[in-house]
Scaffold this active site. Structure first.
Site, PDB file in Angstrom:
ATOM      1  N   GLY A 210      -9.647-133.343  31.124  1.00  0.00           N
ATOM      2  CA  GLY A 210      -8.814-134.324  31.801  1.00  0.00           C
ATOM      3  C   GLY A 210      -9.449-134.944  33.016  1.00  0.00           C
ATOM      4  N   GLY A 212      -9.789-135.433  37.319  1.00  0.00           N
ATOM      5  CA  GLY A 212      -9.729-134.700  38.577  1.00  0.00           C
ATOM      6  C   GLY A 212     -11.095-134.203  38.990  1.00  0.00           C
ATOM      7  N   ILE A 214     -12.296-131.065  39.419  1.00  0.00           N
ATOM      8  CA  ILE A 214     -12.898-129.993  38.620  1.00  0.00           C
ATOM      9  C   ILE A 214     -13.359-130.507  37.256  1.00  0.00           C
ATOM     10  CG2 ILE A 214     -12.499-127.766  37.506  1.00  0.00           C
ATOM     11  CD1 ILE A 214     -10.728-126.987  39.859  1.00  0.00           C
ATOM     12  N   GLU A 233      -6.641-136.201  25.115  1.00  0.00           N
ATOM     13  CA  GLU A 233      -5.504-137.097  25.317  1.00  0.00           C
ATOM     14  C   GLU A 233      -5.862-138.207  26.290  1.00  0.00           C
ATOM     15  OE1 GLU A 233      -2.428-134.504  26.740  1.00  0.00           O
ATOM     16  OE2 GLU A 233      -3.100-134.591  28.822  1.00  0.00           O
ATOM     17  N   GLY A 331       0.065-132.397  28.318  1.00  0.00           N
ATOM     18  CA  GLY A 331      -0.461-131.888  27.056  1.00  0.00           C
ATOM     19  C   GLY A 331      -1.113-130.524  27.173  1.00  0.00           C
ATOM     20  N   LYS A 356      -4.682-124.326  50.975  1.00  0.00           N
ATOM     21  CA  LYS A 356      -4.419-124.454  52.410  1.00  0.00           C
ATOM     22  C   LYS A 356      -5.430-123.674  53.251  1.00  0.00           C
ATOM     23  CE  LYS A 356       0.443-125.680  52.020  1.00  0.00           C
ATOM     24  NZ  LYS A 356       1.840-125.426  52.477  1.00  0.00           N
TER      25      LYS A 356
END
Length: 427
Positions: A210, A212, A214, A233, A331, A356
């Site tokens: 996907g 991002g 990473i 996807e 997904g 954080k």
């Protein structure tokens, strides 16, 4: 009547187009770059809507706020555009597996209006949904009304995402650059995770990956791989570089030889230019790209997804950050189950070990009450953090706990070990 004559006859303004929406109609728009901004802006200005619903997913714009009896907005995957509106009650959330969305909408809607951005019409009278196919293409076949926003910046792509002029109720023209994904800032932690994940991927594997930091770091570490196939996807920017490096060939695919399959794309102009009239890209409905029954038949299917936190059992929460409902299932579960059933498949979940500024461990003994389980403990083969790889498949509960503690941040390992002993997971 020629296609050009039909086009001119159906050509109107955004304001006039949305006047065709009647009381009780359900309005469905594609996700992210496929949203029609001019039509949505005109819809927001209409003051006589009644008993209408707007279904959206991963929206790129602020949520439309109207009285519920006028227009109820339903999200299928929260984003920056509607996350706060959901918390304030102005938007509702429909739980789903992404693969189920077309069927869910068929079951829960009746008088459907499709509004979408498309590429300019070709010589045969077809518009392409371009960056999208998702649930929109499937639902357009039985739609009551189809309103299109023609945009010359929308790339023409191929596959099952074509709409013919004869099916269109009205169309407008609005030529403006597509929304672009922010370029993720890849940290040293991301790069480390990327290298760990790349070590689990073999030449010839089929990948779902996907967007991002990473995932981008993972793709950076795959450029020396060979004969990879993309069965996904979403198409992100970094796929362009994997193509250019020669790592992606799709040559081992039996279902769509030589083609990358996806249901939507989101990136920068670099990606959109790459997609335009690229016949190696084939867009499919999400009911096919994410169909567990289909994907599980692909050998060596490797799925790479991110999560917010994971508990000692390997259960993944990818939806809520503390008390904030951040997104939805998407997904992730579709592909997690598919990898488990694929011969030679691997399901990989990635996350930073802390949040954080290292004050919160993202590997936790238990998920908090009210926290959704996005991916089952039984559908995770590997958990990867910047501290290493925890193999869960084939491991007992106690072995899983030990493996997960080993990839937690060192400052939390003692406390996690203490908690595990109190829970009876470690002796």
């Amino acid at each position: 009547m020629t296609n050009e004559e039909q086009y001119r006859k159906k050509w109107t303004t955004a304001e006039e187009a949305v006047r065709l929406i009647e009381e009780g109609d359900d309005i469905i728009v594609p996700l992210i770059a496929g949203e029609p901004p001019a039509l949505l802006a005109a819809l927001e200005q209409r003051e006589d809507l009644k008993k209408n619903r707007l279904f959206q997913m991963l929206t790129s714009r602020p949520a439309i706020r109207k009285k519920q009896e006028e227009l109820k907005v339903i999200s299928m995957f929260l984003s920056g555009g509607d996350r706060q509106a959901f918390r304030e009650g102005a938007v509702d959330l429909l739980p789903n597996h992404f693969s189920d969305v077309p069927e869910l909408l068929k079951e829960t809607t009746d008088q459907r209006v499709i509004m979408a951005t498309v590429s300019p019409m070709d010589e045969n009278g077809f518009f392409s949904l371009g960056t999208n196919c998702d649930y929109t293409a499937s639902l357009a076949k039985e739609a009551k009304t189809i309103l299109l926003e023609v945009n010359e910046y929308m790339p023409r792509t191929y596959g099952m995402n074509q709409i013919h002029l004869s099916e269109v109720t009205a169309l407008i023209e609005q030529h403006q650059p597509l929304i672009e994904a922010p370029v993720p800032v890849i940290t040293e932690k991301d790069e480390t995770i990327g290298r760990y994940v790349a070590s689990l991927i073999h030449d010839g594997d089929s990948l779902q990956i996907g967007f991002g930091a990473i995932p981008n770091a993972v793709m950076n570490s795959l450029k020396n791989h060979q004969n990879l196939s993309i069965v996904t996807e979403m198409i992100p920017d970094q796929l362009v570089e994997l193509y250019q490096s020669g790592a992606v060939t799709n040559s081992s695919r039996m279902d769509y030889p030589g083609k990358t399959t996806a249901t939507f794309a989101y990136g920068t102009k670099k990606l959109y230019d790459f997609l335009h009239e690229n016949k190696t890209i084939y867009m499919l409905p999400v009911s096919e790209t994410n169909d567990v029954r289909r994907i599980s038949g692909i050998r060596n299917m490797v799925t790479i997804n991110a999560t917010i936190e994971v508990d000692f059992l390997g259960q993944c929460n990818s939806e809520k950050a503390g008390d904030v409902y951040w997104s939805s299932s998407g997904g992730q579960a579709d592909f997690g189950m598919s990898a488990r059933m694929s011969q030679g498949g691997r399901g990989i979940i990635c996350l930073h070990s802390t949040a954080k500024n290292d004050t919160i461990s993202k590997i936790v003994p238990v998920l908090a009450a009210g926290t959704p389980v996005t991916t089952s403990k039984n559908d995770v083969d590997y958990i990867v953090t910047e501290y290493g790889i925890a193999q869960l498949r084939g491991k007992t509960v106690r072995e899983r706990v030990q493996a997960l503690i080993q990839v937690a941040h060192p400052k939390f390992q003692e406390e996690l070990t203490y908690q595990a002993r109190n829970m009876g997971y470690l002796m």
